[in-house]
Design a protein around this motif. Sequence first.
Motif, PDB file in Angstrom:
ATOM      1  N   ALA A   7       0.801  -1.235   0.044  1.00 26.35           N
ATOM      2  CA  ALA A   7       0.063   0.031  -0.148  1.00 26.35           C
ATOM      3  C   ALA A   7       0.896   1.240   0.054  1.00 26.35           C
ATOM      4  CB  ALA A   7      -0.926   0.254   1.327  1.00 26.35           C
ATOM      5  N   ALA A   8       0.279   2.302  -0.697  1.00 29.32           N
ATOM      6  CA  ALA A   8       1.093   3.674  -0.628  1.00 29.32           C
ATOM      7  C   ALA A   8       0.238   4.539  -0.156  1.00 29.32           C
ATOM      8  CB  ALA A   8       1.358   3.975  -2.201  1.00 29.32           C
ATOM      9  N   GLN A   9       0.942   5.451   0.636  1.00 34.22           N
ATOM     10  CA  GLN A   9       0.150   6.615   1.500  1.00 34.22           C
ATOM     11  C   GLN A   9       0.729   7.781   1.269  1.00 34.22           C
ATOM     12  OE1 GLN A   9      -0.415   5.457   5.444  1.00 34.22           O
ATOM     13  NE2 GLN A   9      -0.919   7.607   6.183  1.00 34.22           N
ATOM     14  N   SER A  10       0.438   8.728   0.915  1.00 33.71           N
ATOM     15  CA  SER A  10       0.950  10.229   0.925  1.00 33.71           C
ATOM     16  C   SER A  10       1.021  10.803   2.307  1.00 33.71           C
ATOM     17  CB  SER A  10       0.454  11.094  -0.118  1.00 33.71           C
ATOM     18  OG  SER A  10      -0.725  11.746   0.477  1.00 33.71           O
ATOM     19  N   PRO A  11       1.989  11.668   2.754  1.00 38.42           N
ATOM     20  CA  PRO A  11       2.128  12.300   4.070  1.00 38.42           C
ATOM     21  C   PRO A  11       0.985  12.990   4.263  1.00 38.42           C
ATOM     22  CG  PRO A  11       3.987  12.378   2.835  1.00 38.42           C
ATOM     23  CD  PRO A  11       3.261  11.933   1.860  1.00 38.42           C
ATOM     24  N   LEU A  12       0.072  13.345   3.283  1.00 38.27           N
ATOM     25  CA  LEU A  12      -1.010  14.469   3.661  1.00 38.27           C
ATOM     26  C   LEU A  12      -2.472  13.704   4.009  1.00 38.27           C
ATOM     27  CD1 LEU A  12      -0.533  17.001   0.690  1.00 38.27           C
ATOM     28  CD2 LEU A  12       0.414  16.964   2.800  1.00 38.27           C
ATOM     29  N   THR A  13      -2.253  12.082   3.901  1.00 38.23           N
ATOM     30  CA  THR A  13      -3.789  11.456   4.060  1.00 38.23           C
ATOM     31  C   THR A  13      -3.393  10.511   5.384  1.00 38.23           C
ATOM     32  OG1 THR A  13      -2.755   9.623   2.796  1.00 38.23           O
ATOM     33  CG2 THR A  13      -4.283  11.231   1.638  1.00 38.23           C
ATOM     34  N   SER A  14      -4.486  10.151   6.065  1.00 43.06           N
ATOM     35  CA  SER A  14      -4.464   9.424   7.165  1.00 43.06           C
ATOM     36  C   SER A  14      -4.333   7.684   6.910  1.00 43.06           C
ATOM     37  CB  SER A  14      -5.449   9.665   8.101  1.00 43.06           C
ATOM     38  OG  SER A  14      -6.629   9.512   7.463  1.00 43.06           O
TER      39      SER A  14
END
Length: 118
Positions: free
Chosen positions: A96-103
Motif C-alpha cells: 500500500a502507498a500513502q502520501s504524508p497528507l492522508t491518514s
Amino acid sequence: QVQLVESGGGSVQAGGSLRLSCVASGIAFNRFRMGWYRQSPGKQRELVARITETGSTSYADSVKGRFTISRDDAKNTVYLQMNSLKPEDTAVYYCAAQSPLTSRPEYWGQGTQVTVSS
C-alpha cells in the motif's frame, strides 16, 4: 494510472523465509510512505510493516525481529523480508502507498498469497 504490483509470495514450511517485492508506477514513489498489510480468512486486514519517505520503519508486534521492510527509491520498489515464518503468518499480503497528507493508504496492490505450513 497508479499500479502497485506485488510478487514473491508462495508456500514455505515453518521456519522458512520469503521476500516480497512491490513495484510502484504512476506515483512519486519517494514521496510516499509504503506499507505491507495482510489479511487471512475471517480476519480484518492488518498493518504488518511501514516505511516512511525518510526510511523510518515500524512493525506489528507479531512480526518484530522476524520481518524487515526496506525500500529502493531508484527502483520504485518496497520489500518485505520475512524470516522464521510461522503458520499464523499465512495470509494474503498487500502493498500500500500513502502520501504524508492522508491518514490511510490511497493505493493498493492486488495481493500475493503467503502460506506457511507446520
